[in-house]
Design a protein around this motif. Sequence first.
Motif, PDB file in Angstrom:
ATOM      1  N   ARG A 155      33.534  32.498   9.192  1.00 53.14           N
ATOM      2  CA  ARG A 155      32.136  32.716   8.833  1.00 53.14           C
ATOM      3  C   ARG A 155      31.480  33.769   9.721  1.00 53.14           C
ATOM      4  O   ARG A 155      30.588  34.493   9.279  1.00 53.14           O
ATOM      5  N   GLU A 156      31.927  33.874  10.966  1.00 55.85           N
ATOM      6  CA  GLU A 156      31.306  34.812  11.900  1.00 55.85           C
ATOM      7  C   GLU A 156      31.769  36.246  11.671  1.00 55.85           C
ATOM      8  O   GLU A 156      30.954  37.162  11.599  1.00 55.85           O
ATOM      9  N   LEU A 202      37.229  41.176   7.101  1.00 53.80           N
ATOM     10  CA  LEU A 202      38.568  41.763   7.071  1.00 53.80           C
ATOM     11  C   LEU A 202      39.060  42.096   5.659  1.00 53.80           C
ATOM     12  O   LEU A 202      39.662  43.168   5.462  1.00 53.80           O
ATOM     13  N   PRO A 203      38.857  41.242   4.653  1.00 55.15           N
ATOM     14  CA  PRO A 203      39.328  41.615   3.309  1.00 55.15           C
ATOM     15  C   PRO A 203      38.718  42.906   2.784  1.00 55.15           C
ATOM     16  O   PRO A 203      39.369  43.650   2.043  1.00 55.15           O
ATOM     17  N   GLY A 263      32.177  45.586   4.290  1.00 55.16           N
ATOM     18  CA  GLY A 263      32.832  45.000   5.458  1.00 55.16           C
ATOM     19  C   GLY A 263      32.151  45.341   6.767  1.00 55.16           C
ATOM     20  O   GLY A 263      32.310  44.620   7.759  1.00 55.16           O
ATOM     21  N   LEU A 264      31.391  46.424   6.788  1.00 50.82           N
ATOM     22  CA  LEU A 264      30.703  46.857   8.010  1.00 50.82           C
ATOM     23  C   LEU A 264      29.226  46.457   8.026  1.00 50.82           C
ATOM     24  O   LEU A 264      28.531  46.716   9.010  1.00 50.82           O
ATOM     25  N   TYR A 270      42.763  33.358   1.359  1.00 50.33           N
ATOM     26  CA  TYR A 270      43.496  32.119   1.658  1.00 50.33           C
ATOM     27  C   TYR A 270      44.261  32.242   2.976  1.00 50.33           C
ATOM     28  O   TYR A 270      44.231  31.329   3.819  1.00 50.33           O
ATOM     29  N   LEU A 271      44.928  33.375   3.184  1.00 52.17           N
ATOM     30  CA  LEU A 271      45.687  33.575   4.426  1.00 52.17           C
ATOM     31  C   LEU A 271      44.762  33.619   5.635  1.00 52.17           C
ATOM     32  O   LEU A 271      45.063  33.029   6.682  1.00 52.17           O
ATOM     33  N   LEU A 272      43.645  34.317   5.499  1.00 52.91           N
ATOM     34  CA  LEU A 272      42.708  34.404   6.621  1.00 52.91           C
ATOM     35  C   LEU A 272      42.115  33.043   6.959  1.00 52.91           C
ATOM     36  O   LEU A 272      41.967  32.695   8.143  1.00 52.91           O
TER      37      LEU A 272
END
Length: 534
Positions: free
Chosen positions: A194-195, A200-201, A112-113, A182-184
Motif C-alpha cells: 500500500r505504501e 512497481l507494476p 507509477g511516479l 499477485y507476485l508483488l
Amino acid sequence: MTISLANDGAAVRKQGMTREERKVILASSFGALMEWYDFYIYAALAVYFGALFFPPGNETTAFLASLATFGAGFLVRPVGALLFGRLGDKIGRKHTFLVTILLMGIATVGVGLLPTYGQIGITATILLVVLRLLQGLALGGEVGGAVTYVAEHSPVEKRGLYTSSLQTTATLGLLSSLLVVYLLKTLLTEAQFREWGWRLPFLVSFLMLVVSVYIRGKLHESPIFARMKAGNATSKSPILDSFTNWANLKYVLLLFVVASGLGAIFGTGHFYTMFFVNKTLHVPLELVHLLIGIALVIATPCYLFFGWLSDRIGRKHIMMAACLLAALTTQPIFRALTHYANPALEQFQQRNTVQLRAGDCHFRLFAEPVSACDKVKGYLTDLGVGYEFTQIDAGAQPALRIGGTTLQGFDKAAIKQALVAAGWTEHADPAAINRPMLFLMLLIPILLLAMVYGPLAAFMVELFPARIRYTSLSLPFHLGAGWVGGMLSFVVTAMNVSSGNVYFGLWYPVSIAAIAFVVGMVFVPETRGRNLDT
C-alpha cells in the motif's frame, strides 16, 4: 505455392505463414499486449486507488470514484480513434500506431511516479485523471491500427485466425497485470504494498515500452496502404468520408451495436466479476486474481479457435450466439457466484429483509457523503448487503431495520453488530468457498468474450473500404466497447447503490447484449472473404 480464387475474386494462398507475416503478428501483438497491460493494471489496483487518490470519508464513494476514473480512460478512446484513425488513413498504419504505444507507455510510467492524495491533495486526483485520459487516447488509436495492419497483411482464408492473435492480447494484458500484482502481494507485506509496492507494476512498463518501440520500428508499411498511396487513392478527409456518407455510416452504426454487445460481455467478464467477488462477496483479492488468471489462461487459445472457426463458417453467427448466451446467463451466473463463494451471505439475504426509511438521500460521486442516509446506503453496499428503501420526509433521520433491530441515524459499529447478530459475516469463509464451481462461474463470461472478440477484428476490417478503414472502424468500436465496457462496473455499482439490490445493475449488460443480438441477427451482414483492397 498454390493460388486459388475466393468467392469475391480475391487471391487465396495455400501455404503456411510467411516470415514477414510472423514478424507482423509478433510485433503488433507484443505492442498491443503492452498497451493492454498498461491499461488493465489500473483495473487490477482499483480497490487501492480509492484510498490513494481520492478524498477520504466513504469507502464505497471512493471506490466508485476510482471506477469512474478507470472508465474515463475508456470515455476518451473515441477521441483517440478520430485523431489517430485520421492519421492512419492519411499518413499510414505503421507510423500512427508507433506514436500510440509511446503515448501509452509514458502515461503509465507517470501513474507509477504520481504523488498520492495524502501528499498533494486534489492535485493528485486531477493528475491521475489526466494520465488515464492519455492512456485512453492512445488505446483509441492502437486497436484500429493494429487490426487494420495485421488484416492487410493476412491471406483472405486465414484473416480471422491471424487477426484473432491480436485479440488474445487483451486477455494476456489483463493476465499479466494480475500476475504482477499477485507476485508483488506475495513478496511484500500489505503495508509495503500500500505504501510503495503498488507503483512497481506501472514502472515495469518502461521496459516493455523500449522493446515494443524497437520491434515496431522495424516493420514495413501495410501493402494495401502502400498501393493506395502510390496510386494517390488515399482519402483527403477520412472523417467526412466515414461519417457523412450513408452507405458507409450504416455500417458504422451496426458496428457500434455489435461493439456495445462486446463491451457488455467484456466489462462483465473481465472486470465486474472481479469487483463483485472481492468487494460484495468478500473473497480475498489474491484468490480472485488467481482464479481469474487461470480462467484467462484457459480462454486465451479460444480466441484463436473462434477466429479460425469464423474463417470457415463466417463471423456473424458466432458473435451473435455469444451475445445471446450472455443475455441469458449473466443474472444466473452472478447469483451462482454468491452461492458458491459466500453461501453465508446468500443465506443471510434469503432469511433477512433489510429495510431503510430515510429522507435527504443524494448520490454523491466524488464528494464525501453528507447526509446520514447517503452514509447508510454507501456502507450497506460496501458490505454487500441489499436493502429495501422507502423515501420519507426530508430532514427525518434514517431508520434502518435489520431483523428485529431498528437503528436510528448512522452508526457503523451498531449497523455491523446488528448485521452479525442477524447472520451476516464480514468475510467469506475459506472452508465454505466452492472453488471449482466459483472458477467455472468466472470462466463462462470470459469464454463468451473469446467467442465474440475472436472473430471481431476480421469482421471490423472487412466492413469498410481501405481508404477510410482505420477511421471508420475505430470510432464505433471505441464508442461501443470502450464506453459500454469501460463504464460498466461503475454503472452497475451505481445502479446497485441506488436500488439497494446487489444484482439489479446487471440488467444493464443483459439489456445491451440482448439488443446487440436482435439488431445483429436482423441487419448485420456476413463479411467473411471480402476483398480488402476495395
